[in-house]
Design an enzyme around this catalytic site. Structure first.
Site, mmCIF file in Angstrom:
data_model
loop_
_atom_site.group_PDB
_atom_site.id
_atom_site.type_symbol
_atom_site.label_atom_id
_atom_site.label_comp_id
_atom_site.label_asym_id
_atom_site.label_seq_id
_atom_site.Cartn_x
_atom_site.Cartn_y
_atom_site.Cartn_z
ATOM 1 N N ILE A 124 5.258 -0.882 2.996
ATOM 2 C CA ILE A 124 4.091 -1.052 3.872
ATOM 3 C C ILE A 124 3.065 -1.925 3.130
ATOM 4 O O ILE A 124 2.732 -1.644 1.972
ATOM 5 C CB ILE A 124 3.493 0.314 4.265
ATOM 6 C CG1 ILE A 124 4.574 1.177 4.961
ATOM 7 C CG2 ILE A 124 2.276 0.150 5.178
ATOM 8 C CD1 ILE A 124 4.132 2.556 5.381
ATOM 9 N N GLY A 157 7.177 3.121 2.458
ATOM 10 C CA GLY A 157 7.449 3.980 3.618
ATOM 11 C C GLY A 157 8.919 4.333 3.772
ATOM 12 O O GLY A 157 9.775 3.813 3.055
ATOM 13 N N SER A 158 9.184 5.212 4.753
ATOM 14 C CA SER A 158 10.556 5.694 4.937
ATOM 15 C C SER A 158 11.456 4.623 5.543
ATOM 16 O O SER A 158 12.661 4.684 5.401
ATOM 17 C CB SER A 158 10.544 6.931 5.830
ATOM 18 O OG SER A 158 9.993 6.590 7.079
ATOM 19 N N CYS A 159 10.858 3.629 6.220
ATOM 20 C CA CYS A 159 11.750 2.575 6.747
ATOM 21 C C CYS A 159 11.364 1.221 6.167
ATOM 22 O O CYS A 159 11.505 0.195 6.798
ATOM 23 C CB CYS A 159 11.758 2.572 8.265
ATOM 24 S SG CYS A 159 10.232 2.038 9.015
ATOM 25 N N ILE A 162 0.817 -1.220 0.000
ATOM 26 C CA ILE A 162 0.000 0.000 0.000
ATOM 27 C C ILE A 162 0.846 1.264 0.000
ATOM 28 O O ILE A 162 0.367 2.344 -0.283
ATOM 29 C CB ILE A 162 -1.024 0.036 1.167
ATOM 30 C CG1 ILE A 162 -0.350 -0.136 2.538
ATOM 31 C CG2 ILE A 162 -2.137 -0.977 0.972
ATOM 32 C CD1 ILE A 162 -1.303 0.115 3.711
ATOM 33 N N ASP A 181 5.608 16.488 12.185
ATOM 34 C CA ASP A 181 5.182 16.380 10.783
ATOM 35 C C ASP A 181 3.652 16.284 10.717
ATOM 36 O O ASP A 181 3.105 15.426 10.017
ATOM 37 C CB ASP A 181 5.859 15.144 10.173
ATOM 38 C CG ASP A 181 5.820 15.148 8.658
ATOM 39 O OD1 ASP A 181 5.400 16.156 8.068
ATOM 40 O OD2 ASP A 181 6.208 14.118 8.054
HETATM 41 N N1 LIG Z 1 -1.933 1.365 10.161
HETATM 42 C C1 LIG Z 1 -2.176 1.756 8.929
HETATM 43 N N2 LIG Z 1 -3.370 1.536 8.355
HETATM 44 C C2 LIG Z 1 -3.615 1.931 7.085
HETATM 45 N N3 LIG Z 1 -2.736 2.565 6.312
HETATM 46 C C3 LIG Z 1 -1.522 2.812 6.832
HETATM 47 C C4 LIG Z 1 -1.179 2.431 8.161
HETATM 48 N N4 LIG Z 1 0.086 2.821 8.408
HETATM 49 C C5 LIG Z 1 0.506 3.415 7.302
HETATM 50 N N5 LIG Z 1 -0.429 3.422 6.340
HETATM 51 C C6 LIG Z 1 -0.328 3.979 4.991
HETATM 52 O O1 LIG Z 1 1.036 4.215 4.726
HETATM 53 C C7 LIG Z 1 1.297 5.622 4.613
HETATM 54 C C8 LIG Z 1 2.620 5.957 5.268
HETATM 55 O O2 LIG Z 1 2.544 5.678 6.629
HETATM 56 P P1 LIG Z 1 3.581 6.264 7.662
HETATM 57 O O3 LIG Z 1 3.690 7.741 7.425
HETATM 58 O O4 LIG Z 1 3.228 5.828 9.036
HETATM 59 O O5 LIG Z 1 4.901 5.499 7.245
HETATM 60 P P2 LIG Z 1 6.339 5.984 6.905
HETATM 61 O O6 LIG Z 1 6.407 6.557 5.529
HETATM 62 O O7 LIG Z 1 7.218 4.802 7.181
HETATM 63 O O8 LIG Z 1 6.586 7.184 7.893
HETATM 64 P P3 LIG Z 1 7.364 7.329 9.245
HETATM 65 O O9 LIG Z 1 8.788 6.967 9.037
HETATM 66 O O10 LIG Z 1 7.194 8.785 9.550
HETATM 67 O O11 LIG Z 1 6.684 6.435 10.249
HETATM 68 C C9 LIG Z 1 0.092 6.299 5.269
HETATM 69 O O12 LIG Z 1 -0.156 7.572 4.719
HETATM 70 C C10 LIG Z 1 -1.026 5.322 4.933
HETATM 71 O O13 LIG Z 1 -1.490 5.523 3.633
#
Ligand SMILES: Nc1ncnc2c1ncn2[C@@H]1O[C@H](COP(=O)(O)OP(=O)(O)OP(=O)(O)O)[C@@H](O)[C@H]1O
Length: 414
Positions: free
Chosen positions: A120, A115-117, A112, A243
């Protein structure tokens, strides 16, 4: 002639007497030097060893407590281990209560987000009744990966554990960390992020997955209040989000809001400061952040004002006429965004209080929440916000100053 011959014999013997002891003394001195060098090297290695073997978090700064910086609840994994396997062995023990057996997770993963780490995914988790699997979201760290990335990922898991539960924060359900790929198992907030919701509200969509795509002023306050509660929860733990934006809020069909994107909060918690490598879109940032001065919760208050603007404009990019890189000069001229036509004077008053240059003059989270609660009582619950223009994600990304890849909007519903 004989005396001459004798003379040469004597001289040859004298050479032997001089050269052999000299060579022996030389060898002795070299050996002594080597032994001395080995001894000094050993001493130095002993002195340096803690620093080389354990890269701990940078000491906290800007008023972060020792506990908040990760020492109170043994939140962070020290990088003592020299291989990924031994690091995972040590940490899995510490995270025993959170471990989810991998066989409980379906092998079918739907990506979906990137992500930054890590990637997802959405998948199913089979805990009790096999006929009723639970939908979960996995943040994955996959091979190939290095020791540092693994440590960072485990640190994030422990950060969630340290945070604990709050209704308005995305919940950690567990993790799989005994081997790669590593998974963070999160509750699935299936309706997605608030920004996508706002954009969909512009369209002629009534409901989808039980979510009504209409937004009234009262609902804006309802979502805003929940975000403030999540921020208060972070503040109570001496943290800030850093953020706050519609893209970092997930919503459920009953309009329960859940703050996600806790990456920066984790970094500050782990390292005591915002790392130079962590970039955040400039248009959401308070002046002190743009000026690289110490940041805190009042910066989140500024971004909360931008979030209100995002909601009443159904996801318009902030400062549409200002290039992202000119935002600091714009604010330095003491300019702020004008009141959007859809925004009541009460709500604009709230926004303006969040956008006070001096952070101390901005309202506290509690103050802001009580103002939001008072405003809710008289807010319009009938008229829905309407914006006829649909959003072109690439255009939005350029004007907002964010990467189009960081948007989660599904093109299929455009
Ligand atoms: N628990 C969740 N349920 C549904 N969608 C999610 C969920 N977690 C993340 N997402 C999807 O993934 C996107 C990115 O999530 P998130 O910002 O937490 O991850 P990231 O890019 O790894 O950021 P960070 O490093 O700041 O945590 C969200 O905008 C959403 O679309």
């Amino acid at each position: 002639m004989r005396w001459e011959k004798d003379f040469y014999v004597v001289r040859e013997q004298q050479y032997e007497i001089i050269i052999i002891p000299t060579i022996l003394v030389g060898i002795f001195l070299i050996l002594l030097a080597v032994i001395l060098w080995l001894f000094i090297r050993g001493q130095r290695a002993q002195q340096q060893s803690p620093g080389i073997r354990g890269i701990g978090p940078v000491p906290p700064s800007r008023g972060l407590s020792w506990e908040a910086a990760g020492h109170g609840g043994s939140v962070f994994v020290p990088l003592k281990e020299t291989s990924v396997e031994s690091l995972l062995r040590t940490t899995t023990h510490a995270l025993a209560k959170l471990q989810v057996p991998r066989e409980q997770l379906s092998e079918v993963l739907e990506q979906i987000h990137n992500g930054s780490c890590g990637t997802i995914y959405r998948t199913k988790m089979y805990t009790g009744d096999p006929a009723k699997p639970k939908s979960v979201v996995l943040k994955a760290l996959e091979e190939p990966t290095g020791l540092q990335e693994v440590q960072d990922f485990l640190g994030r898991v422990q950060f969630y554990q340290y945070l604990g539960k709050h209704r308005n924060l995305v919940q950690l359900e567990g993790c799989c960390t005994e081997k790669l790929p590593l998974y963070m198992v999160l509750e699935d907030v299936a309706q997605g992020d608030l920004l996508s919701f706002l954009w969909t509200c512009r369209r002629d969509v009534m409901t989808m997955d039980g979510l009504l795509y209409d937004l009234t002023e009262k609902q804006v306050y309802h979502i805003g209040r929940q975000v403030l509660m999540a921020l208060e929860f972070l503040q109570d733990k001496h943290l800030f989000h850093g953020d706050v934006a519609a893209r970092n809020i997930l919503i459920q069909s009953d309009l329960t809001a859940k703050l996600c994107g806790l990456g920066l909060a984790y970094e500050v918690h782990a390292r005591g400061a915002i790392p130079a490598t962590h970039s955040v879109p400039l248009k959401w940032l308070a002046p002190e952040r743009l000026l690289l001065r110490p940041a805190g919760i009042r910066g989140d208050v500024w971004s909360f004002g931008i979030l209100l603007y995002e909601m009443v404009t159904l996801g318009a990019p902030p400062y549409p006429e200002v290039p992202p890189t000119s935002i600091l000069q714009y604010l330095q001229r003491r300019k702020i965004m004008k009141r959007p036509s859809s925004c009541t004077h009460t709500m604009y008053g709230l926004m303006k209080s969040c956008w006070r240059w001096n952070e101390e003059s901005r309202p506290s989270l509690r103050e802001l929440r009580s103002r939001v609660e008072i405003a809710t009582r008289i807010a319009d619950d009938k008229a829905v916000f309407q914006v006829p223009e649909l959003v072109v994600p690439e255009l939005y990304a350029a004007v907002a100053g964010i990467s189009v890849d960081s948007l989660s909007y599904s093109y299929s519903i455009l």
